[in-house]
Motif scaffolding. Sequence first.
Motif, PDB file in Angstrom:
ATOM      1  N   SER A  19      -0.114  17.090   6.987  1.00 20.35           N
ATOM      2  CA  SER A  19       1.144  16.494   7.177  1.00 20.35           C
ATOM      3  C   SER A  19       1.572  15.301   6.348  1.00 20.35           C
ATOM      4  O   SER A  19       2.530  15.074   6.416  1.00 20.35           O
ATOM      5  CB  SER A  19       1.000  15.514   8.794  1.00 20.35           C
ATOM      6  OG  SER A  19      -0.222  14.722   8.552  1.00 20.35           O
ATOM      7  N   SER A  20       0.663  15.221   5.383  1.00 22.58           N
ATOM      8  CA  SER A  20       1.095  14.175   4.389  1.00 22.58           C
ATOM      9  C   SER A  20       1.754  14.965   3.337  1.00 22.58           C
ATOM     10  O   SER A  20       2.530  14.339   2.568  1.00 22.58           O
ATOM     11  CB  SER A  20      -0.209  13.643   3.491  1.00 22.58           C
ATOM     12  OG  SER A  20      -0.909  14.519   3.081  1.00 22.58           O
ATOM     13  N   ASN A  21       1.861  16.377   3.201  1.00 26.25           N
ATOM     14  CA  ASN A  21       2.570  17.154   2.165  1.00 26.25           C
ATOM     15  C   ASN A  21       3.239  18.339   3.269  1.00 26.25           C
ATOM     16  O   ASN A  21       2.901  19.383   3.148  1.00 26.25           O
ATOM     17  CB  ASN A  21       1.657  17.612   1.211  1.00 26.25           C
ATOM     18  CG  ASN A  21       1.170  16.811   0.290  1.00 26.25           C
ATOM     19  OD1 ASN A  21       1.742  15.824  -0.289  1.00 26.25           O
ATOM     20  ND2 ASN A  21      -0.136  16.740   0.045  1.00 26.25           N
ATOM     21  N   PRO A  22       4.069  17.900   4.192  1.00 32.15           N
ATOM     22  CA  PRO A  22       4.633  18.818   5.069  1.00 32.15           C
ATOM     23  C   PRO A  22       5.489  19.988   4.432  1.00 32.15           C
ATOM     24  O   PRO A  22       5.979  19.756   3.343  1.00 32.15           O
ATOM     25  CB  PRO A  22       5.515  18.140   5.959  1.00 32.15           C
ATOM     26  CG  PRO A  22       5.697  16.773   5.262  1.00 32.15           C
ATOM     27  CD  PRO A  22       4.808  16.626   4.429  1.00 32.15           C
ATOM     28  N   LEU A  62       6.968  18.988   0.967  1.00 33.49           N
ATOM     29  CA  LEU A  62       7.545  17.685   0.288  1.00 33.49           C
ATOM     30  C   LEU A  62       6.125  16.995   0.087  1.00 33.49           C
ATOM     31  O   LEU A  62       5.548  16.612   0.945  1.00 33.49           O
ATOM     32  CB  LEU A  62       8.071  17.061   1.777  1.00 33.49           C
ATOM     33  CG  LEU A  62       9.340  17.572   2.000  1.00 33.49           C
ATOM     34  CD1 LEU A  62       9.922  16.747   3.274  1.00 33.49           C
ATOM     35  CD2 LEU A  62      10.482  17.318   0.991  1.00 33.49           C
ATOM     36  N   ALA A  63       5.949  16.897  -1.281  1.00 33.20           N
ATOM     37  CA  ALA A  63       4.733  16.016  -1.933  1.00 33.20           C
ATOM     38  C   ALA A  63       5.022  14.743  -1.243  1.00 33.20           C
ATOM     39  O   ALA A  63       6.039  14.095  -1.500  1.00 33.20           O
ATOM     40  CB  ALA A  63       4.893  16.242  -3.381  1.00 33.20           C
ATOM     41  N   ASN A  64       3.783  14.276  -0.929  1.00 36.32           N
ATOM     42  CA  ASN A  64       3.841  12.890  -0.545  1.00 36.32           C
ATOM     43  C   ASN A  64       4.736  12.581   0.458  1.00 36.32           C
ATOM     44  O   ASN A  64       5.292  11.485   0.643  1.00 36.32           O
ATOM     45  CB  ASN A  64       3.780  11.915  -1.592  1.00 36.32           C
ATOM     46  CG  ASN A  64       2.704  11.967  -2.456  1.00 36.32           C
ATOM     47  OD1 ASN A  64       1.563  12.217  -1.943  1.00 36.32           O
ATOM     48  ND2 ASN A  64       2.937  11.936  -3.867  1.00 36.32           N
ATOM     49  N   GLY A 116       7.983  10.958   6.771  1.00 37.27           N
ATOM     50  CA  GLY A 116       7.754  10.712   7.982  1.00 37.27           C
ATOM     51  C   GLY A 116       6.506   9.908   8.477  1.00 37.27           C
ATOM     52  O   GLY A 116       5.768   9.309   7.527  1.00 37.27           O
ATOM     53  N   THR A 117       5.830  10.146   9.750  1.00 37.90           N
ATOM     54  CA  THR A 117       4.815   9.426  10.017  1.00 37.90           C
ATOM     55  C   THR A 117       3.590  10.455   9.897  1.00 37.90           C
ATOM     56  O   THR A 117       3.653  11.418  11.033  1.00 37.90           O
ATOM     57  CB  THR A 117       4.894   8.703  11.648  1.00 37.90           C
ATOM     58  OG1 THR A 117       5.753   8.010  11.569  1.00 37.90           O
ATOM     59  CG2 THR A 117       3.335   8.223  11.871  1.00 37.90           C
ATOM     60  N   PRO A 118       2.608  10.570   9.125  1.00 39.61           N
ATOM     61  CA  PRO A 118       1.664  11.477   9.085  1.00 39.61           C
ATOM     62  C   PRO A 118       0.660  11.574  10.535  1.00 39.61           C
ATOM     63  O   PRO A 118       0.671  10.699  11.207  1.00 39.61           O
ATOM     64  CB  PRO A 118       0.659  11.229   7.794  1.00 39.61           C
ATOM     65  CG  PRO A 118       1.707  10.157   7.093  1.00 39.61           C
ATOM     66  CD  PRO A 118       2.447   9.475   8.120  1.00 39.61           C
ATOM     67  N   ASP A 119       0.413  12.715  10.700  1.00 37.04           N
ATOM     68  CA  ASP A 119      -0.331  13.246  11.849  1.00 37.04           C
ATOM     69  C   ASP A 119      -1.902  13.054  11.476  1.00 37.04           C
ATOM     70  O   ASP A 119      -2.262  13.586  10.511  1.00 37.04           O
ATOM     71  CB  ASP A 119      -0.153  14.519  12.597  1.00 37.04           C
ATOM     72  CG  ASP A 119      -1.024  14.739  13.728  1.00 37.04           C
ATOM     73  OD1 ASP A 119      -1.782  13.974  14.106  1.00 37.04           O
ATOM     74  OD2 ASP A 119      -0.912  15.863  14.375  1.00 37.04           O
ATOM     75  N   PRO A 120      -2.646  12.084  12.068  1.00 40.01           N
ATOM     76  CA  PRO A 120      -4.130  11.681  11.777  1.00 40.01           C
ATOM     77  C   PRO A 120      -4.909  12.923  11.734  1.00 40.01           C
ATOM     78  O   PRO A 120      -5.951  12.967  11.228  1.00 40.01           O
ATOM     79  CB  PRO A 120      -4.502  10.554  12.346  1.00 40.01           C
ATOM     80  CG  PRO A 120      -3.555  10.239  13.539  1.00 40.01           C
ATOM     81  CD  PRO A 120      -2.249  11.074  13.188  1.00 40.01           C
TER      82      PRO A 120
END
Length: 271
Positions: free
Chosen positions: A122-125, A70-72, A113-117
Amino acid sequence: MKHLFITFTTSLVLLLAVAPTAHAQPASTSAVYTGPRFPGGPDSLRALVYRSTQLINPPPKGRAVVQFELANGSTPRNFKLLESPTLIKSPLTRAAETAMSFLQARMPAWEPGTPDPNDPQSSNPKVSLVLDFATPLVAQPFPYAEQAPTFPDFAPLLRAQRNVFFERRQNDAPLLAKLSSSSGLVPYFQMQIRYPSAALRQRQQGTVYLYFEVSETGAIEQKQIVGSAGLDLDEEVLRAARQLPAATAPALHQGRPVRVFYVIPSSFKIQ
Protein backbone atom coordinates in the motif's frame (compact mmCIF):
# COMPACT_ATOMS: atom_id res chain seq x y z
CA MET A 1 -0.32 -29.48 -3.68
CA LYS A 2 -2.02 -26.90 -5.86
CA HIS A 3 -2.83 -23.46 -4.47
CA LEU A 4 -4.68 -20.43 -5.77
CA PHE A 5 -3.33 -17.03 -4.82
CA ILE A 6 -5.35 -13.87 -5.43
CA THR A 7 -3.99 -10.36 -5.06
CA PHE A 8 -5.72 -6.98 -5.20
CA THR A 9 -4.73 -3.72 -6.81
CA THR A 10 -7.08 -0.81 -6.33
CA SER A 11 -8.31 1.11 -9.32
CA LEU A 12 -8.93 3.95 -6.93
CA VAL A 13 -12.25 3.26 -5.47
CA LEU A 14 -12.91 0.07 -4.63
CA LEU A 15 -17.12 -4.30 -6.28
CA LEU A 16 -21.34 -7.23 -8.05
CA ALA A 17 -24.65 -9.13 -9.42
CA VAL A 18 -27.49 -9.44 -6.95
CA ALA A 19 -27.47 -12.18 -4.32
CA PRO A 20 -30.88 -12.89 -2.80
CA THR A 21 -29.64 -12.40 0.78
CA ALA A 22 -27.67 -9.21 0.17
CA HIS A 23 -30.17 -6.79 1.72
CA ALA A 24 -31.16 -9.21 4.47
CA GLN A 25 -27.75 -8.80 6.08
CA PRO A 26 -26.60 -5.79 8.14
CA ALA A 27 -24.93 -3.20 5.96
CA SER A 28 -21.28 -2.41 6.48
CA THR A 29 -20.25 1.10 7.40
CA SER A 30 -19.44 3.38 4.48
CA ALA A 31 -16.03 5.01 4.59
CA VAL A 32 -14.33 8.16 3.46
CA TYR A 33 -11.85 7.43 0.69
CA THR A 34 -8.33 7.21 2.17
CA GLY A 35 -6.28 6.24 -0.89
CA PRO A 36 -3.98 8.50 -2.93
CA ARG A 37 -5.64 11.58 -4.38
CA PHE A 38 -5.21 13.23 -7.76
CA PRO A 39 -4.65 17.03 -7.66
CA GLY A 40 -8.02 18.60 -8.35
CA GLY A 41 -9.95 15.49 -7.35
CA PRO A 42 -11.48 12.52 -9.19
CA ASP A 43 -13.46 14.69 -11.62
CA SER A 44 -10.19 16.31 -12.81
CA LEU A 45 -8.59 12.89 -13.19
CA ARG A 46 -11.56 11.64 -15.18
CA ALA A 47 -11.28 14.70 -17.46
CA LEU A 48 -7.55 14.10 -18.04
CA VAL A 49 -8.15 10.47 -18.98
CA TYR A 50 -10.97 11.53 -21.31
CA ARG A 51 -8.68 14.02 -23.06
CA SER A 52 -6.21 11.20 -23.70
CA THR A 53 -8.90 9.19 -25.49
CA GLN A 54 -9.79 12.03 -27.87
CA LEU A 55 -6.47 11.98 -29.74
CA ILE A 56 -7.56 9.30 -32.21
CA ASN A 57 -10.26 10.01 -34.79
CA PRO A 58 -12.40 8.09 -35.46
CA PRO A 59 -12.30 6.57 -31.97
CA PRO A 60 -12.11 2.76 -31.70
CA LYS A 61 -14.69 0.71 -29.84
CA GLY A 62 -13.90 -0.98 -26.56
CA ARG A 63 -11.99 -0.31 -23.36
CA ALA A 64 -8.35 -0.59 -22.42
CA VAL A 65 -6.68 -0.21 -19.03
CA VAL A 66 -3.47 1.65 -18.31
CA GLN A 67 -1.81 0.84 -15.02
CA PHE A 68 1.01 2.58 -13.17
CA GLU A 69 2.59 2.66 -9.76
CA LEU A 70 2.72 5.56 -7.32
CA ALA A 71 6.18 5.45 -5.77
CA ASN A 72 5.94 6.41 -2.10
CA GLY A 73 2.24 6.92 -2.75
CA SER A 74 2.94 9.96 -4.92
CA THR A 75 5.23 9.71 -7.97
CA PRO A 76 3.76 8.03 -11.10
CA ARG A 77 6.06 5.45 -12.74
CA ASN A 78 6.10 2.15 -14.66
CA PHE A 79 3.16 2.80 -16.99
CA LYS A 80 1.83 -0.23 -18.88
CA LEU A 81 -1.24 -1.45 -20.73
CA LEU A 82 -3.02 -4.54 -19.44
CA GLU A 83 -3.11 -7.40 -21.92
CA SER A 84 -6.70 -7.72 -23.03
CA PRO A 85 -8.23 -10.05 -25.67
CA THR A 86 -9.59 -6.96 -27.46
CA LEU A 87 -6.16 -5.31 -27.65
CA ILE A 88 -4.44 -7.95 -29.78
CA LYS A 89 -3.54 -6.42 -33.17
CA SER A 90 -6.50 -4.05 -33.19
CA PRO A 91 -7.04 -0.31 -33.72
CA LEU A 92 -7.72 -0.19 -29.99
CA THR A 93 -4.08 -1.11 -29.36
CA ARG A 94 -2.72 1.91 -31.21
CA ALA A 95 -5.26 4.24 -29.62
CA ALA A 96 -4.46 2.91 -26.14
CA GLU A 97 -0.72 3.33 -26.67
CA THR A 98 -1.25 6.93 -27.80
CA ALA A 99 -3.47 7.67 -24.81
CA MET A 100 -0.98 6.09 -22.41
CA SER A 101 1.86 8.24 -23.78
CA PHE A 102 -0.31 11.33 -23.30
CA LEU A 103 -1.08 10.39 -19.69
CA GLN A 104 2.51 9.47 -18.88
CA ALA A 105 3.73 12.88 -20.08
CA ARG A 106 1.09 14.82 -18.13
CA MET A 107 0.47 12.79 -14.98
CA PRO A 108 1.39 14.95 -11.94
CA ALA A 109 2.44 13.78 -8.50
CA TRP A 110 -0.44 12.61 -6.32
CA GLU A 111 -1.23 13.30 -2.69
CA PRO A 112 -0.36 10.12 -0.75
CA GLY A 113 -3.14 8.24 0.98
CA THR A 114 -3.10 6.39 4.27
CA PRO A 115 -1.09 3.13 3.93
CA ASP A 116 -2.75 -0.08 5.11
CA PRO A 117 -0.55 -1.58 7.88
CA ASN A 118 -1.71 -5.06 6.83
CA ASP A 119 -0.73 -4.51 3.19
CA PRO A 120 3.00 -3.98 2.49
CA GLN A 121 2.20 -2.90 -1.09
CA SER A 122 0.00 0.00 0.00
CA SER A 123 2.99 2.35 0.29
CA ASN A 124 3.53 2.01 -3.50
CA PRO A 125 -0.05 1.50 -4.73
CA LYS A 126 -0.96 0.65 -8.30
CA VAL A 127 -3.50 2.78 -10.12
CA SER A 128 -5.67 1.41 -12.94
CA LEU A 129 -7.30 3.93 -15.28
CA VAL A 130 -9.84 2.88 -17.89
CA LEU A 131 -9.54 4.23 -21.43
CA ASP A 132 -13.05 4.36 -22.87
CA PHE A 133 -12.87 5.87 -26.36
CA ALA A 134 -16.56 5.90 -27.24
CA THR A 135 -18.42 7.04 -24.11
CA PRO A 136 -19.04 10.78 -23.49
CA LEU A 137 -17.27 12.29 -20.50
CA VAL A 138 -20.44 12.88 -18.48
CA ALA A 139 -21.42 9.20 -18.80
CA GLN A 140 -18.05 7.81 -17.70
CA PRO A 141 -17.61 6.50 -14.15
CA PHE A 142 -15.34 8.15 -11.61
CA PRO A 143 -12.00 6.49 -10.78
CA TYR A 144 -12.70 7.10 -7.09
CA ALA A 145 -15.12 9.10 -4.95
CA GLU A 146 -15.01 10.95 -1.64
CA GLN A 147 -17.27 8.32 -0.07
CA ALA A 148 -16.93 4.64 -0.95
CA PRO A 149 -20.00 2.54 -1.73
CA THR A 150 -21.66 0.82 1.23
CA PHE A 151 -21.77 -2.98 1.13
CA PRO A 152 -23.39 -5.63 3.32
CA ASP A 153 -21.37 -7.32 6.04
CA PHE A 154 -19.80 -10.15 4.05
CA ALA A 155 -18.91 -12.45 6.96
CA PRO A 156 -22.52 -13.69 7.43
CA LEU A 157 -22.78 -14.32 3.68
CA LEU A 158 -19.60 -16.41 3.75
CA ARG A 159 -20.82 -18.37 6.76
CA ALA A 160 -24.12 -19.08 5.01
CA GLN A 161 -22.18 -20.34 1.98
CA ARG A 162 -20.01 -22.54 4.23
CA ASN A 163 -17.15 -21.08 2.25
CA VAL A 164 -14.07 -23.26 2.71
CA PHE A 165 -11.61 -20.35 2.44
CA PHE A 166 -13.51 -18.37 5.06
CA GLU A 167 -13.82 -21.34 7.42
CA ARG A 168 -10.04 -21.53 7.56
CA ARG A 169 -9.79 -17.85 8.53
CA GLN A 170 -12.99 -17.07 10.41
CA ASN A 171 -11.01 -16.30 13.57
CA ASP A 172 -8.79 -13.82 11.71
CA ALA A 173 -9.71 -10.52 13.40
CA PRO A 174 -8.23 -8.19 10.71
CA LEU A 175 -10.08 -10.12 7.99
CA LEU A 176 -13.37 -9.96 9.88
CA ALA A 177 -12.92 -6.22 10.35
CA LYS A 178 -12.28 -5.77 6.63
CA LEU A 179 -15.30 -7.90 5.66
CA SER A 180 -17.57 -5.60 7.65
CA SER A 181 -16.10 -2.43 6.13
CA SER A 182 -16.33 -0.72 2.76
CA SER A 183 -13.28 -2.70 1.57
CA GLY A 184 -14.86 -6.09 2.31
CA LEU A 185 -16.00 -6.61 -1.26
CA VAL A 186 -12.49 -7.53 -2.42
CA PRO A 187 -11.75 -10.42 -0.02
CA TYR A 188 -15.32 -11.64 -0.46
CA PHE A 189 -14.81 -11.71 -4.22
CA GLN A 190 -11.48 -13.51 -3.82
CA MET A 191 -13.10 -16.21 -1.71
CA GLN A 192 -15.60 -17.00 -4.48
CA ILE A 193 -12.87 -18.04 -6.92
CA ARG A 194 -11.85 -21.66 -7.55
CA TYR A 195 -9.05 -22.88 -9.78
CA PRO A 196 -10.84 -24.37 -12.84
CA SER A 197 -9.99 -28.05 -13.33
CA ALA A 198 -9.47 -27.52 -17.07
CA ALA A 199 -6.98 -24.74 -16.35
CA LEU A 200 -5.16 -26.97 -13.86
CA ARG A 201 -4.86 -29.78 -16.39
CA GLN A 202 -3.41 -27.36 -18.92
CA ARG A 203 -1.31 -25.67 -16.21
CA GLN A 204 -2.70 -22.24 -17.06
CA GLN A 205 -1.41 -19.50 -14.79
CA GLY A 206 -1.43 -15.72 -14.74
CA THR A 207 -3.42 -12.70 -13.63
CA VAL A 208 -6.95 -11.93 -14.76
CA TYR A 209 -8.20 -8.34 -14.41
CA LEU A 210 -11.91 -7.80 -13.92
CA TYR A 211 -13.54 -4.44 -14.67
CA PHE A 212 -16.99 -3.47 -13.40
CA GLU A 213 -18.94 -0.41 -12.37
CA VAL A 214 -20.98 0.34 -9.27
CA SER A 215 -23.86 2.49 -10.49
CA GLU A 216 -25.56 5.46 -8.86
CA THR A 217 -28.10 3.00 -7.40
CA GLY A 218 -25.47 0.52 -6.15
CA ALA A 219 -26.02 -2.02 -8.93
CA ILE A 220 -22.99 -3.83 -10.35
CA GLU A 221 -22.79 -3.36 -14.10
CA GLN A 222 -20.49 -3.65 -17.11
CA LYS A 223 -18.55 -6.70 -15.86
CA GLN A 224 -15.73 -7.31 -18.33
CA ILE A 225 -12.32 -8.98 -18.49
CA VAL A 226 -9.76 -6.27 -19.30
CA GLY A 227 -6.64 -8.37 -18.67
CA SER A 228 -6.64 -12.02 -19.72
CA ALA A 229 -4.77 -15.11 -18.53
CA GLY A 230 -6.64 -17.62 -20.70
CA LEU A 231 -10.26 -18.46 -21.43
CA ASP A 232 -10.84 -20.88 -18.53
CA LEU A 233 -9.36 -18.50 -15.93
CA ASP A 234 -11.24 -15.54 -17.43
CA GLU A 235 -14.54 -17.43 -17.25
CA GLU A 236 -13.97 -18.36 -13.62
CA VAL A 237 -13.40 -14.73 -12.67
CA LEU A 238 -16.61 -13.72 -14.47
CA ARG A 239 -18.48 -16.54 -12.71
CA ALA A 240 -17.26 -15.30 -9.34
CA ALA A 241 -18.21 -11.72 -10.25
CA ARG A 242 -21.79 -12.86 -10.84
CA GLN A 243 -21.95 -14.05 -7.20
CA LEU A 244 -21.28 -10.60 -5.74
CA PRO A 245 -24.08 -8.78 -3.89
CA ALA A 246 -25.08 -5.26 -4.82
CA ALA A 247 -24.05 -2.24 -2.79
CA THR A 248 -26.64 -1.08 -0.30
CA ALA A 249 -25.68 2.54 -1.03
CA PRO A 250 -23.65 4.03 -3.90
CA ALA A 251 -20.45 6.06 -3.83
CA LEU A 252 -20.86 9.76 -3.07
CA HIS A 253 -18.97 12.71 -4.50
CA GLN A 254 -19.73 16.21 -3.24
CA GLY A 255 -22.79 14.75 -1.55
CA ARG A 256 -24.36 13.19 -4.64
CA PRO A 257 -24.45 9.56 -5.83
CA VAL A 258 -21.91 8.80 -8.56
CA ARG A 259 -20.92 5.85 -10.69
CA VAL A 260 -17.46 4.44 -9.95
CA PHE A 261 -15.37 1.67 -11.49
CA TYR A 262 -13.14 -1.05 -10.09
CA VAL A 263 -10.32 -3.04 -11.67
CA ILE A 264 -9.62 -6.17 -9.62
CA PRO A 265 -6.73 -8.57 -10.37
CA SER A 266 -7.01 -12.29 -9.58
CA SER A 267 -3.65 -14.07 -9.75
CA PHE A 268 -3.67 -17.82 -10.43
CA LYS A 269 -0.51 -19.75 -9.59
CA ILE A 270 0.16 -23.48 -9.32
CA GLN A 271 2.66 -24.68 -6.73
